[in-house]
Design a protein around this motif. Structure first.
Motif, PDB file in Angstrom:
ATOM      1  N   VAL A   3       2.693   9.811  -8.693  1.00 17.26           N
ATOM      2  CA  VAL A   3       1.475  10.584  -8.936  1.00 17.26           C
ATOM      3  C   VAL A   3       0.231   9.827  -8.488  1.00 17.26           C
ATOM      4  O   VAL A   3      -0.739  10.428  -8.032  1.00 17.26           O
ATOM      5  CB  VAL A   3       1.369  10.943 -10.430  1.00 17.26           C
ATOM      6  N   LEU A   4       0.264   8.502  -8.587  1.00  9.58           N
ATOM      7  CA  LEU A   4      -0.938   7.702  -8.355  1.00  9.58           C
ATOM      8  C   LEU A   4      -0.782   6.818  -7.124  1.00  9.58           C
ATOM      9  O   LEU A   4       0.156   6.031  -7.022  1.00  9.58           O
ATOM     10  CB  LEU A   4      -1.225   6.820  -9.574  1.00  9.58           C
ATOM     11  N   SER A   5      -1.692   6.966  -6.167  1.00  9.59           N
ATOM     12  CA  SER A   5      -1.709   6.101  -4.993  1.00  9.59           C
ATOM     13  C   SER A   5      -3.128   6.051  -4.459  1.00  9.59           C
ATOM     14  O   SER A   5      -3.994   6.833  -4.854  1.00  9.59           O
ATOM     15  CB  SER A   5      -0.754   6.610  -3.913  1.00  9.59           C
ATOM     16  N   LEU A   6      -3.376   5.111  -3.567  1.00  9.18           N
ATOM     17  CA  LEU A   6      -4.681   4.996  -2.929  1.00  9.18           C
ATOM     18  C   LEU A   6      -4.584   5.305  -1.442  1.00  9.18           C
ATOM     19  O   LEU A   6      -5.365   4.826  -0.639  1.00  9.18           O
ATOM     20  CB  LEU A   6      -5.242   3.582  -3.128  1.00  9.18           C
ATOM     21  N   SER A   7      -3.603   6.117  -1.088  1.00  5.87           N
ATOM     22  CA  SER A   7      -3.438   6.465   0.317  1.00  5.87           C
ATOM     23  C   SER A   7      -4.551   7.383   0.804  1.00  5.87           C
ATOM     24  O   SER A   7      -4.885   7.412   1.971  1.00  5.87           O
ATOM     25  CB  SER A   7      -2.075   7.139   0.540  1.00  5.87           C
ATOM     26  N   GLY A   8      -5.147   8.148  -0.123  1.00  8.27           N
ATOM     27  CA  GLY A   8      -6.233   9.051   0.244  1.00  8.27           C
ATOM     28  C   GLY A   8      -7.588   8.425  -0.053  1.00  8.27           C
ATOM     29  O   GLY A   8      -7.756   7.213  -0.044  1.00  8.27           O
ATOM     30  N   LEU A  10       0.810  -1.218   0.000  1.00  5.81           N
ATOM     31  CA  LEU A  10       0.000   0.000   0.000  1.00  5.81           C
ATOM     32  C   LEU A  10       0.843   1.267   0.000  1.00  5.81           C
ATOM     33  O   LEU A  10       0.358   2.349  -0.343  1.00  5.81           O
ATOM     34  CB  LEU A  10      -0.939   0.013   1.212  1.00  5.81           C
ATOM     35  N   ALA A  11       2.136   1.154   0.362  1.00  7.24           N
ATOM     36  CA  ALA A  11       3.030   2.315   0.358  1.00  7.24           C
ATOM     37  C   ALA A  11       3.710   2.510  -0.991  1.00  7.24           C
ATOM     38  O   ALA A  11       4.458   3.470  -1.171  1.00  7.24           O
ATOM     39  CB  ALA A  11       4.084   2.165   1.455  1.00  7.24           C
ATOM     40  N   GLY A  12       3.459   1.620  -1.963  1.00  7.63           N
ATOM     41  CA  GLY A  12       4.050   1.759  -3.291  1.00  7.63           C
ATOM     42  C   GLY A  12       5.359   1.039  -3.474  1.00  7.63           C
ATOM     43  O   GLY A  12       6.010   1.188  -4.514  1.00  7.63           O
ATOM     44  N   ASN A  13       5.781   0.223  -2.503  1.00  7.73           N
ATOM     45  CA  ASN A  13       7.027  -0.530  -2.627  1.00  7.73           C
ATOM     46  C   ASN A  13       6.783  -1.832  -3.373  1.00  7.73           C
ATOM     47  O   ASN A  13       5.782  -2.520  -3.137  1.00  7.73           O
ATOM     48  CB  ASN A  13       7.596  -0.838  -1.234  1.00  7.73           C
ATOM     49  N   ALA A  14       7.697  -2.169  -4.300  1.00  2.00           N
ATOM     50  CA  ALA A  14       7.542  -3.380  -5.100  1.00  2.00           C
ATOM     51  C   ALA A  14       7.646  -4.625  -4.225  1.00  2.00           C
ATOM     52  O   ALA A  14       8.359  -4.649  -3.223  1.00  2.00           O
ATOM     53  CB  ALA A  14       8.603  -3.413  -6.192  1.00  2.00           C
ATOM     54  N   GLY A  54       1.496  -8.768  -2.834  1.00  3.96           N
ATOM     55  CA  GLY A  54       1.056  -7.603  -2.080  1.00  3.96           C
ATOM     56  C   GLY A  54      -0.356  -7.210  -2.457  1.00  3.96           C
ATOM     57  O   GLY A  54      -0.955  -7.788  -3.373  1.00  3.96           O
ATOM     58  N   PRO A  55      -0.929  -6.204  -1.822  1.00  2.00           N
ATOM     59  CA  PRO A  55      -2.332  -5.836  -2.033  1.00  2.00           C
ATOM     60  C   PRO A  55      -2.591  -4.994  -3.279  1.00  2.00           C
ATOM     61  O   PRO A  55      -3.754  -4.743  -3.602  1.00  2.00           O
ATOM     62  CB  PRO A  55      -2.673  -5.040  -0.770  1.00  2.00           C
ATOM     63  N   CYS A  56      -1.547  -4.527  -3.969  1.00  2.00           N
ATOM     64  CA  CYS A  56      -1.753  -3.606  -5.099  1.00  2.00           C
ATOM     65  C   CYS A  56      -1.107  -4.125  -6.380  1.00  2.00           C
ATOM     66  O   CYS A  56      -0.076  -4.810  -6.345  1.00  2.00           O
ATOM     67  CB  CYS A  56      -1.180  -2.226  -4.775  1.00  2.00           C
ATOM     68  N   LEU A  57      -1.707  -3.773  -7.512  1.00  2.00           N
ATOM     69  CA  LEU A  57      -1.159  -4.078  -8.835  1.00  2.00           C
ATOM     70  C   LEU A  57      -1.202  -2.812  -9.673  1.00  2.00           C
ATOM     71  O   LEU A  57      -2.257  -2.220  -9.866  1.00  2.00           O
ATOM     72  CB  LEU A  57      -1.972  -5.181  -9.517  1.00  2.00           C
TER      73      LEU A  57
END
Length: 272
Positions: free
Chosen positions: A214-219, A73-77, A81-84
């Motif tokens: 530029v793109l994340s789901l932190s918000g 979720l923090a953008g680390n490869a 993990g939970p993101c693609l």
């Protein structure tokens, strides 16, 4: 001849028996109704998940090869993990040559470089500020195509679309490519998509920029695709998957009586 009726004791016993039967019957009906409601709710949830998976599958299928990246979720490869994150490709084609300096810009600090490609159809004509990608084989799972590829730089920004002459289209790019593609294929993209499992929900976000920052789901940004999920994650298995072209998604669907585990595999069709 005398006719006998029910005694009070017999009447009470009959009423008690009917009451016991009514209790068991109501419980049986209640259990059946609850099972039907649970099954109906699970089916509705499965329908939502199928829609989400179909959309995700179509987007991944048409993504730029090598752009798939699993993250936390923090953008680390990560390997799971939970993101693609990936780049949808806007168009693709075959180039004739590239890395030719433009004569009027040779003296510039950053001279533009010409790529000549077979003229694409009008609906797939690349545009200014799109990115051209050649030989997109990532260095490893920790790097983005923007950072580096196995052969070196594989991404260059389109500064000018010069036009088409005799079936060949010329583009002016800002960076040289490090190596040719075996099939002389070039992909074009100008955006990225991020899917993330946050808690019990699957979210989708989109950006018209390839910069991962530029793109994340932190918000609170993003589009809710499915909910009532559990223990979900994206993953790669080196022994079973093609490293750059395949990715899996595993999660549980919860219900009042248990859960259903789903394991979904997605493939990039355009992999070189």
């Amino acid at each position: 001849m005398r006719q006998r009726g029910f005694t009070l004791v017999e009447f009470i016993l009959v009423m008690v028996l009917f009451g016991i039967l009514a209790i068991f019957a109501s419980q049986f009906v209640g259990i059946g109704s609850r099972l039907y409601a649970d099954a109906n709710m699970l089916e509705r949830r499965m329908s939502d998940v199928r829609f989400s998976l179909e959309r995700l599958n179509r987007e991944v299928r048409d993504a730029v090869p090598g752009s798939l990246r699993i993250e936390d979720l923090a953008g680390n490869a990560a390997l799971h993990g939970p993101c693609l994150r990936f780049w949808p490709h806007d168009s693709a084609g075959r180039y004739l040559d590239f890395n030719h300096p433009v004569s009027s810009a040779v003296s510039s600090a950053t001279p533009l470089l010409r790529m000549t490609m077979v003229e694409p159809i009008a609906s797939e004509m690349p545009q200014k500020d799109w990115w051209a990608i050649v030989n997109p084989i990532p260095y490893d799972e920790n790097t983005s195509l923007l950072s580096n590829c196995v052969a070196g730089n594989c991404v260059s920004k389109i500064e000018t679309v010069e036009g088409t002459v005799s079936g060949a289209t010329s583009l002016l790019l800002d960076k040289p490519f490090a190596a040719h593609s075996s099939g002389r294929r070039v992909f074009f993209s100008h955006s990225q998509v991020l899917y993330c499992l946050k808690g019990a929900e699957l979210w989708r976000a989109h950006s018209d920029s390839l910069d991962p920052v530029v793109l994340s789901l932190s918000g609170s940004t993003g589009e809710l695709m499915a909910n009532n999920l559990k223990n979900g994650f994206f993953y790669r298995e080196s022994s079973a998957f093609a490293a750059d072209a395949e990715v899996g998604l595993r999660f549980d669907m919860t219900s009042t009586d248990g859960h259903v585990t789903l394991d979904h595999k997605m493939v990039v069709w355009n992999a070189p």
